[in-house]
Write a protein that holds these residues in place. Structure first.
Motif, PDB file in Angstrom:
ATOM      1  N   ASN A 178       0.825  -1.247   0.094  1.00  0.00           N
ATOM      2  CA  ASN A 178      -0.159  -0.295  -0.142  1.00  0.00           C
ATOM      3  C   ASN A 178       0.799   1.207   0.029  1.00  0.00           C
ATOM      4  OD1 ASN A 178      -2.311  -1.578   0.205  1.00  0.00           O
ATOM      5  ND2 ASN A 178      -2.416  -1.508   2.199  1.00  0.00           N
ATOM      6  N   ALA A 179       2.127   1.255   0.703  1.00  0.00           N
ATOM      7  CA  ALA A 179       2.836   2.405   0.784  1.00  0.00           C
ATOM      8  C   ALA A 179       3.612   2.539  -0.533  1.00  0.00           C
ATOM      9  CB  ALA A 179       3.745   2.193   1.873  1.00  0.00           C
ATOM     10  N   THR A 180       4.083   1.504  -1.147  1.00  0.00           N
ATOM     11  CA  THR A 180       4.961   1.598  -2.519  1.00  0.00           C
ATOM     12  C   THR A 180       4.116   1.447  -3.794  1.00  0.00           C
ATOM     13  OG1 THR A 180       5.379  -0.877  -2.323  1.00  0.00           O
ATOM     14  CG2 THR A 180       6.931   0.588  -1.025  1.00  0.00           C
ATOM     15  N   PHE A 181       2.996   0.976  -3.863  1.00  0.00           N
ATOM     16  CA  PHE A 181       2.344   0.770  -5.018  1.00  0.00           C
ATOM     17  C   PHE A 181       2.954  -0.306  -5.799  1.00  0.00           C
ATOM     18  CE2 PHE A 181       1.150   5.259  -3.520  1.00  0.00           C
ATOM     19  CZ  PHE A 181      -0.257   5.126  -3.461  1.00  0.00           C
ATOM     20  N   GLN A 182       3.982  -1.215  -5.191  1.00  0.00           N
ATOM     21  CA  GLN A 182       4.240  -2.196  -5.854  1.00  0.00           C
ATOM     22  C   GLN A 182       3.807  -3.338  -5.389  1.00  0.00           C
ATOM     23  OE1 GLN A 182       8.625  -1.597  -6.695  1.00  0.00           O
ATOM     24  NE2 GLN A 182       8.407   0.151  -5.707  1.00  0.00           N
TER      25      GLN A 182
END
Length: 214
Positions: A178-182
Motif C-alpha cells: 500500500n505504501a510503495t504501490f508495488q
C-alpha cells in the motif's frame, strides 16, 4: 513519484521475519506440549480419555483456522478478556497444531510393532518405562517426516494472524504494498521469504531423519 527500490521492500520485509518465526515457534511448542499430554492420556487411560480426545481432534481439524482465530480474538473480548493479536494467534495456532500432532504421534506409536511391547514387557519393564525406553524412540524416527511437514504448515498458517492485526510477513507485505504501490514486488518477495524458511525447515528435517536412522 515512487522512490522505493526493490531492496527497500526486501529490507522492510526482513524486519517482520523474526515475528513470523517467533509465532511459529510458540505455536509448535504449545501444540507439542498439549499433544504429548494427550498422547500419554490416550495410551495410559484409553477407556476415559480416547473419546474426549477424538472429539477434540475432530473439532479443531474440522473447522477452519481462520474461524477459530476470529472466535478467540473477538469472543474473548465479548466475555471481558481483552487480548492482543499475538496472544490470540498463539493460542489458536497452538490448539490447531496440537490436534494434528496428537493424531500424528499416536499413529506413529501404533506403527511400532506390537512385538516391541511384548518383548519389553517380558523383561519386566513397567508400562511407562516401556513407552519411554522402547516405544517412543522408535516412534520418534517414524514421526520426523510428518512432524516436519506440520511445522511447514504452521509457518504458512501464521499468515492468517494478519487478519487480526498481528504484523508478521503477510501483514508487513500488505502495508508495504500500500505504501510503495508495488504489490507484485511486495507479495513476490514475501512468497520467496516463506519459501526460504519452509525449505530450510525441510532440509533440517531430512538431516534429522538421517541422523536418527543411523
Amino acid at each position: 513519484m515512487n522512490d522505493f527500490t526493490t531492496w527497500d521492500v526486501f529490507r522492510n520485509l526482513l524486519y517482520a521475519v523474526p515475528w513470523t518465526i517467533y509465532l511459529s515457534l510458540i505455536a509448535f511448542a504449545g501444540g507439542a506440549s498439549v499433544s504429548l499430554l494427550l498422547l500419554v492420556l490416550r495410551l495410559f487411560f484409553p477407556r476415559f480419555a480416547a473419546g474426549p480426545i477424538r472429539v477434540y481432534v475432530q473439532v479443531f481439524q474440522g473447522t477452519p483456522l481462520l474461524m477459530q482465530l476470529f472466535l478467540v480474538y473477538f469472543g474473548l473480548a465479548l466475555v471481558g478478556f481483552q487480548t492482543s493479536p499475538l496472544v490470540a494467534a498463539s493460542l489458536c495456532l497452538s490448539v490447531y497444531s496440537s490436534a494434528y500432532l496428537t493424531e500424528t504421534w499416536y499413529g506413529c506409536v501404533l506403527a511400532v510393532p506390537r512385538g516391541q511391547w511384548e518383548a519389553s514387557s517380558s523383561v519386566g519393564l513397567h508400562r511407562w518405562h516401556q513407552l519411554r525406553l522402547v516405544i517412543l524412540p522408535q516412534a520418534l524416527r517414524l514421526s520426523v517426516p510428518p512432524t516436519i511437514g506440520l511445522m511447514v504448515q504452521i509457518v504458512k498458517n501464521t499468515s492468517l494472524a494478519s487478519i487480526v492485526g498481528f504484523v508478521e510477513l503477510t501483514r508487513a507485505s500488505q502495508v508495504i504494498a500500500n505504501a510503495t504501490f508495488q504489490p507484485f514486488v511486495a507479495y513476490g518477495a514475501v512468497a520467496l521469504i516463506y519459501f526460504v524458511i519452509c525449505f530450510s525447515i525441510s532440509l533440517g528435517g531430512r538431516w534429522l531423519e538421517r541422523r536418527l536412522v543411523v
